[in-house]
Design a protein around this motif. Sequence first.
Motif, PDB file in Angstrom:
ATOM      1  N   LYS A 277      48.982  37.186  32.600  1.00 47.62           N
ATOM      2  CA  LYS A 277      48.757  38.630  32.737  1.00 47.62           C
ATOM      3  C   LYS A 277      49.927  39.294  33.468  1.00 47.62           C
ATOM      4  CE  LYS A 277      44.017  39.050  31.866  1.00 47.62           C
ATOM      5  NZ  LYS A 277      42.907  39.949  31.841  1.00 47.62           N
ATOM      6  N   GLN A 278      50.065  40.615  33.217  1.00 50.08           N
ATOM      7  CA  GLN A 278      51.147  41.371  33.841  1.00 50.08           C
ATOM      8  C   GLN A 278      51.058  41.344  35.370  1.00 50.08           C
ATOM      9  OE1 GLN A 278      53.959  42.761  32.913  1.00 50.08           O
ATOM     10  NE2 GLN A 278      53.613  41.913  30.877  1.00 50.08           N
ATOM     11  N   ASN A 279      49.837  41.416  35.883  1.00 48.30           N
ATOM     12  CA  ASN A 279      49.695  41.505  37.340  1.00 48.30           C
ATOM     13  C   ASN A 279      49.560  40.139  38.017  1.00 48.30           C
ATOM     14  OD1 ASN A 279      47.182  41.083  36.219  1.00 48.30           O
ATOM     15  ND2 ASN A 279      46.082  42.303  37.746  1.00 48.30           N
ATOM     16  N   THR A 280      49.855  39.071  37.266  1.00 45.72           N
ATOM     17  CA  THR A 280      49.754  37.726  37.847  1.00 45.72           C
ATOM     18  C   THR A 280      51.132  37.166  38.132  1.00 45.72           C
ATOM     19  OG1 THR A 280      47.742  37.313  36.599  1.00 45.72           O
ATOM     20  CG2 THR A 280      48.873  35.397  37.488  1.00 45.72           C
ATOM     21  N   LYS A 281      51.299  36.613  39.300  1.00 45.65           N
ATOM     22  CA  LYS A 281      52.541  35.920  39.637  1.00 45.65           C
ATOM     23  C   LYS A 281      52.231  34.473  39.955  1.00 45.65           C
ATOM     24  CE  LYS A 281      54.511  40.089  41.684  1.00 45.65           C
ATOM     25  NZ  LYS A 281      55.483  40.443  40.635  1.00 45.65           N
ATOM     26  N   MET A 282      53.048  33.574  39.408  1.00 49.97           N
ATOM     27  CA  MET A 282      52.802  32.146  39.614  1.00 49.97           C
ATOM     28  C   MET A 282      53.637  31.645  40.787  1.00 49.97           C
ATOM     29  SD  MET A 282      50.598  31.592  37.312  1.00 49.97           S
ATOM     30  CE  MET A 282      50.434  29.811  37.401  1.00 49.97           C
ATOM     31  N   PHE A 283      52.973  31.064  41.768  1.00 48.07           N
ATOM     32  CA  PHE A 283      53.632  30.563  42.970  1.00 48.07           C
ATOM     33  C   PHE A 283      53.499  29.047  42.935  1.00 48.07           C
ATOM     34  CE2 PHE A 283      53.186  30.520  47.897  1.00 48.07           C
ATOM     35  CZ  PHE A 283      54.518  30.145  48.025  1.00 48.07           C
ATOM     36  N   PHE A 284      54.517  28.391  42.362  1.00 50.48           N
ATOM     37  CA  PHE A 284      54.404  26.946  42.115  1.00 50.48           C
ATOM     38  C   PHE A 284      54.604  26.130  43.380  1.00 50.48           C
ATOM     39  CE2 PHE A 284      55.519  28.435  37.795  1.00 50.48           C
ATOM     40  CZ  PHE A 284      54.362  27.994  37.176  1.00 50.48           C
ATOM     41  N   GLY A 285      53.936  25.003  43.435  1.00 51.09           N
ATOM     42  CA  GLY A 285      54.109  24.073  44.537  1.00 51.09           C
ATOM     43  C   GLY A 285      52.775  23.510  44.990  1.00 51.09           C
TER      44      GLY A 285
ATOM     45  N   LEU B  42      34.845  34.560  39.136  1.00 51.18           N
ATOM     46  CA  LEU B  42      35.378  35.526  40.093  1.00 51.18           C
ATOM     47  C   LEU B  42      36.367  36.416  39.335  1.00 51.18           C
ATOM     48  CD1 LEU B  42      35.981  32.932  42.922  1.00 51.18           C
ATOM     49  CD2 LEU B  42      34.385  34.834  43.076  1.00 51.18           C
ATOM     50  N   ASN B  43      36.138  37.730  39.364  1.00 54.04           N
ATOM     51  CA  ASN B  43      36.962  38.636  38.559  1.00 54.04           C
ATOM     52  C   ASN B  43      38.269  38.991  39.274  1.00 54.04           C
ATOM     53  OD1 ASN B  43      34.988  38.755  36.525  1.00 54.04           O
ATOM     54  ND2 ASN B  43      33.848  40.269  37.705  1.00 54.04           N
ATOM     55  N   VAL B  44      39.060  37.974  39.540  1.00 59.69           N
ATOM     56  CA  VAL B  44      40.287  38.206  40.312  1.00 59.69           C
ATOM     57  C   VAL B  44      41.290  39.066  39.556  1.00 59.69           C
ATOM     58  CG1 VAL B  44      40.090  36.064  41.617  1.00 59.69           C
ATOM     59  CG2 VAL B  44      41.322  36.069  39.464  1.00 59.69           C
ATOM     60  N   ASP B  45      41.225  39.040  38.217  1.00 55.83           N
ATOM     61  CA  ASP B  45      42.207  39.785  37.440  1.00 55.83           C
ATOM     62  C   ASP B  45      42.078  41.295  37.630  1.00 55.83           C
ATOM     63  OD1 ASP B  45      39.748  39.331  36.213  1.00 55.83           O
ATOM     64  OD2 ASP B  45      40.529  39.788  34.218  1.00 55.83           O
ATOM     65  N   GLN B  46      41.006  41.742  38.284  1.00 61.40           N
ATOM     66  CA  GLN B  46      40.853  43.183  38.524  1.00 61.40           C
ATOM     67  C   GLN B  46      41.617  43.646  39.760  1.00 61.40           C
ATOM     68  OE1 GLN B  46      36.614  43.505  38.706  1.00 61.40           O
ATOM     69  NE2 GLN B  46      36.360  43.364  36.487  1.00 61.40           N
ATOM     70  N   ALA B  47      42.141  42.731  40.530  1.00 61.04           N
ATOM     71  CA  ALA B  47      42.906  43.112  41.722  1.00 61.04           C
ATOM     72  C   ALA B  47      44.281  43.623  41.310  1.00 61.04           C
ATOM     73  CB  ALA B  47      43.042  41.922  42.656  1.00 61.04           C
ATOM     74  N   LYS B  48      44.981  44.301  42.249  1.00 61.60           N
ATOM     75  CA  LYS B  48      46.304  44.847  41.919  1.00 61.60           C
ATOM     76  C   LYS B  48      47.276  43.724  41.582  1.00 61.60           C
ATOM     77  CE  LYS B  48      46.257  49.180  44.484  1.00 61.60           C
ATOM     78  NZ  LYS B  48      45.352  48.872  45.634  1.00 61.60           N
ATOM     79  N   THR B  49      47.341  42.729  42.441  1.00 63.15           N
ATOM     80  CA  THR B  49      48.232  41.605  42.187  1.00 63.15           C
ATOM     81  C   THR B  49      47.464  40.304  42.381  1.00 63.15           C
ATOM     82  OG1 THR B  49      50.032  42.892  43.133  1.00 63.15           O
ATOM     83  CG2 THR B  49      50.434  40.552  42.807  1.00 63.15           C
ATOM     84  N   VAL B  50      47.684  39.369  41.464  1.00 67.01           N
ATOM     85  CA  VAL B  50      47.083  38.049  41.602  1.00 67.01           C
ATOM     86  C   VAL B  50      48.208  37.045  41.769  1.00 67.01           C
ATOM     87  CG1 VAL B  50      45.575  36.314  40.575  1.00 67.01           C
ATOM     88  CG2 VAL B  50      45.212  38.725  40.061  1.00 67.01           C
ATOM     89  N   ILE B  51      48.121  36.245  42.825  1.00 70.36           N
ATOM     90  CA  ILE B  51      49.106  35.185  43.000  1.00 70.36           C
ATOM     91  C   ILE B  51      48.396  33.862  42.818  1.00 70.36           C
ATOM     92  CG2 ILE B  51      50.637  34.064  44.649  1.00 70.36           C
ATOM     93  CD1 ILE B  51      50.814  37.070  45.819  1.00 70.36           C
ATOM     94  N   VAL B  52      48.884  33.068  41.877  1.00 68.21           N
ATOM     95  CA  VAL B  52      48.239  31.794  41.584  1.00 68.21           C
ATOM     96  C   VAL B  52      49.127  30.667  42.076  1.00 68.21           C
ATOM     97  CG1 VAL B  52      47.338  30.269  39.805  1.00 68.21           C
ATOM     98  CG2 VAL B  52      47.080  32.736  39.556  1.00 68.21           C
ATOM     99  N   ASN B  53      48.602  29.904  43.003  1.00 68.82           N
ATOM    100  CA  ASN B  53      49.327  28.713  43.458  1.00 68.82           C
ATOM    101  C   ASN B  53      48.822  27.511  42.680  1.00 68.82           C
ATOM    102  OD1 ASN B  53      48.842  26.284  45.837  1.00 68.82           O
ATOM    103  ND2 ASN B  53      50.888  26.898  45.242  1.00 68.82           N
ATOM    104  N   LYS B  54      49.782  26.797  42.066  1.00 71.39           N
ATOM    105  CA  LYS B  54      49.462  25.678  41.195  1.00 71.39           C
ATOM    106  C   LYS B  54      50.621  24.730  41.306  1.00 71.39           C
ATOM    107  CE  LYS B  54      47.671  25.911  36.440  1.00 71.39           C
ATOM    108  NZ  LYS B  54      47.749  24.493  36.357  1.00 71.39           N
ATOM    109  N   ARG B  55      50.397  23.467  41.056  1.00 70.34           N
ATOM    110  CA  ARG B  55      51.514  22.543  41.156  1.00 70.34           C
ATOM    111  C   ARG B  55      52.496  22.715  39.993  1.00 70.34           C
ATOM    112  NH1 ARG B  55      48.852  17.080  43.423  1.00 70.34           N
ATOM    113  NH2 ARG B  55      47.208  17.877  42.113  1.00 70.34           N
TER     114      ARG B  55
END
Lengths: 460, 102
Positions: A434-442, A405-418
């Motif tokens: 990546k610059q447009n990726t934000k990590m949302f931990f939990g 899934l080419n999610v990195d092409q979206a404006k912002t990617v939020i990744v939820n991970k523990r």
Amino acid sequence: MSNIRDAAYMVAAILFIVGVMRLRNPATARMGNLLAAIGMLIAVVFTVIGASVGNVMLLLAVFIVGAVIGTYSSRAVKMTAMPQMVAAFNGMGGGAAAMIALSEALQALGHGSYPGLSQAVPGLFDMLVGSISFSGSIIAFLKLQEWMPGRAIAFKGQNGVNAGLLILLVLLAIYIPFSPSITLDWILIVGSVILGVSFVVPVGGADMPVIIALLNAFTGIAAAAAGFVLQNDVLIVAGALVGSSGTILTLIMSRAMNRSIFNVLFSAFGSKVTATGTSERGEIHPTNAEEVAMLCAYAQRVVIVPGYGLAVARAQQECKDLMDLLTSRGVDVRFAIHPVAGRMPGHMNVLLAEANVPYDRLYDMDDINPEFQRTDVVLVIGANDVVNPDARENPGSPIYGMPILNVDQAKTVIVNKRSMAAGFAGIDNPLFFKQNTKMFFGDAKGALQSLLSAIKEEVA
Amino acid sequence: MHANLLQELFFFVLAVFTGWSLITKVPPVLHTPLMSATNAIHGVLVVGALIVVFTASGTSQIIVAALALFLATLNVVGGFVVTDRMLEMFRKSPTEKGQAAK
């Protein structure tokens, strides 16, 4: 009498085929399953009517106990535990096929004669394949239930040992008709059970969809073989139907990972931590519920990518709540489903269906991939390898070539991970840096709950 | 070789082709229920298990046949019930009936 029975078997076979036809459309699928079940009932009833029935009390007792346990366990099981339940029932079928063949062999030897090759060969095939399917499915069950480690467990020379064992068992099966004995039959069954174990143990968790589909095909073929042993047409037809459909599903699954079926079975993928070396680690950008809430609430289009982490955290209801909340604000919310996300084919679809997410909100990979460029926010929940851009860009990566899934092409990617701990296979995922990726931990459930309340508070 | 063997092989081959062409058209959204339903269909082994129980004689054969029936019953009953539970949950959004289902 046997004419009536054969006619009933024909009706049953037609109902199986029509049932599977109806399974091609979500709207008629439930009816399809019901038709197949009616077909099964007809086959069972006319089998009993058409035969000279012995051992009636035993038959009833066993049947009732089996039916009660089967109904109870399939009703009690949580939707998140569905893959292991399917694996377990599949294993039961494999075991049944082996026991049917053994029972026929006992019968024949009791009469002092051994059946001709046209029955002996499928019987031996049943003992081999049915037993492999039995123990292999049990191992798959144990791995999925997390009663044993889900990762690939391999030792040096495992493929050699398995191949050697398989050759020995086949040679034994060839020898048995020349010198029939129940002891040899038992050795064949026990050896096949051991082979089933050592064949599934080295398969890693993410490859489970392929293995479950394959074991399903095995039991189907074993059922057809039992039909040859008993000269019973409905077993042959139904078994062949399942055998070929299971084979197709296996191929579809391994194609979705861009790996051959042999690679899935024999590479013990993910047993060693693979150093790719080439991907550059940069800085990650951690975020919090408030920021994610803002991003999602003011987006026009949000795509949610669920993975196995969602199933583990049992967060499907929170996903549905998030969809409802955002939809009520006019956001276009979709779910992007990778073919091998989760632990069995279509796992995510079932999970989200349980939370009442309508199936027309779920998009297949090929349909959603062109849409990512026009997507404001992608929310990746518990998925990793299926969104790893290395599969597209880095020839050195072990998953290079797998469609993602080419999610990195979206404006912002939020990744939820523990946490940042390496996931399955320990493969680097450059998406996280990546610059447009934000990590949302939990944990997925907790993270989604805080996101939900943040949206309600901040943007109400 | 008994007389029916060719006819049996004939059924087998036709059923293989039928299964093959049926499944290639199933959309990914239904892969799990499909696998679960075919899993229940190979529970047709219960027919075979019934036949061996009918004719079983002697302790060891009766035990083996009863075990076959037990396992096959679990497979067939559990398989259909689990599939039904799954499919019960699949529904379309009420507001967007017009949109083509994938």
